[in-house]
Design an enzyme around this catalytic site. Structure first.
Site, PDB file in Angstrom:
ATOM      1  N   GLY A  12       0.805  -1.226   0.000  1.00 16.37           N
ATOM      2  CA  GLY A  12       0.000   0.000   0.000  1.00 16.37           C
ATOM      3  C   GLY A  12       0.829   1.263   0.000  1.00 16.37           C
ATOM      4  N   GLY A  15      -0.709   4.647  -1.490  1.00 20.01           N
ATOM      5  CA  GLY A  15      -2.007   5.100  -1.013  1.00 20.01           C
ATOM      6  C   GLY A  15      -1.934   6.405  -0.233  1.00 20.01           C
ATOM      7  CE  LYS A 133      -7.614   0.245  10.517  1.00 23.40           C
ATOM      8  NZ  LYS A 133      -7.363   1.648  10.943  1.00 23.40           N
TER       9      LYS A 133
END
Length: 318
Positions: A12, A15, A133
């Site tokens: 990522g 991002g 999460k």
């Protein structure tokens, strides 16, 4: 003894917050090998971004994040994985954790947290934005050979689209706004509740510090931030930095915010998750008994309220 970090693989990295984390890792000069794992689509559609990383010695590994073989091969030679994945793909970390725990090279794993503490209190387990999460944390607690760190930062003190110090569209300003051009603010709650905030650049610096302090960050949540302020203190600083005039200020009460949140969830509105997070922040869900900056050598190295507002004014006016 906690494992040291020499070779870092980032997921990522292009991002919203990932680019700041990747930049800080690269600019630190503290790691022997840095790689990013990205999709073939990113390779095709963002060649300039990736060439810039390559020019700085970063290895670019293209693959399918859902393919076991691609991820396993990407792990080769890296002792630490830093995930900066966005909310829509957080679930892919469950496979990543399993593969990393079995891999002979990977010793440390930083999941994509960088926000509200998802285990702040008993009610946190039921909050919709926290679910993926929480599953990742549960998976990490079950590993045998993998160390982990959760970098908990609170909301981002930036003015980029949709972030806390940004200007919301006029028809959505009731969800909170700091609009520099209109000198208009809508504060959540009564404006007196403190909120712990972190600029995205500071997030990157905090991740690097956690990587460099394994003894302080091993198998725990680090609750870190740039500064803590009330919405009223924030708008006062905006006023100071935009000529000294009083802004037009109104309020969305906590009760109104909860009603908007409830309606958004009932209607499948994509704003439901962000509204839940703003309600959590307004209720005081970013405040801790103490922050952990000093444990990783970052007590006096963070952006101030004044610095964050200066940056927010610049973003909104250029």
């Amino acid at each position: 003894m906690p494992s040291q970090t020499s070779n870092v693989l980032i997921f990522g990295a292009t991002g919203t917050v990932g680019k700041h984390i990747a930049r800080s890792i690269v600019e630190s000069g503290d790691f022997a090998r840095i790689g990013i794992f990205t999709s073939p689509d990113t390779v095709q559609n963002r060649p300039g971004t990736l060439d810039g990383l390559r020019d700085r010695g970063v290895e670019v590994i293209a693959g399918d994040i859902t393919a076991h073989q691609d991820v396993e091969q990407a792990f080769n030679g890296f002792d630490t994985v830093v995930s900066c994945l966005g909310r829509t793909v957080l679930h892919t970390q469950l496979q990543m954790v399993e593969l990393a725990d079995r891999h002979h090279d990977v010793k440390r794993f930083f999941p994509s947290e960088y926000g509200t503490d998802i285990e702040y209190g008993p009610d946190s387990a039921g909050e919709p934005p926290h679910q993926q999460k929480l599953k990742v944390r549960a998976a990490l607690r079950d590993v045998k050979d993998l160390e982990y760190t959760y970098v908990v930062t609170g909301p981002y003190a930036d003015a980029d689209g949709g972030l806390f110090l940004g200007a919301a569209p006029v028809d959505k300003e009731a969800t909170g706004t700091f609009d520099v051009k209109r000198k208009r603010a809508v504060l959540l709650g009564d404006g007196n509740g403190k909120i712990s905030l972190t600029t995205m650049r500071d997030v990157g610096e905090l991740v690097v510090a956690a990587l460099k302090h394994p003894e302080a960050s091993r198998n725990r949540a680090l609750k870190v931030n740039s500064f803590t302020a009330t919405p009223k203190e924030i708008v006062a600083e905006f006023e100071k930095q935009t000529g000294g005039e009083a802004w037009d200020v109104s309020y969305t009460s906590l009760e109104q915010l909860k009603e908007m949140e409830k309606e958004a969830h009932a209607n499948g509105d994509p704003r439901a998750g962000p509204l839940t997070l703003r309600r959590i922040w307004t209720e005081g869900g970013t405040l801790y008994d103490r922050r952990d900056n000093e444990l990783i050598g970052m007590e006096d190295k963070m952006t101030s309220l004044q610095g964050a507002i200066e940056q927010a004014v610049r973003v909104q006016t250029t």
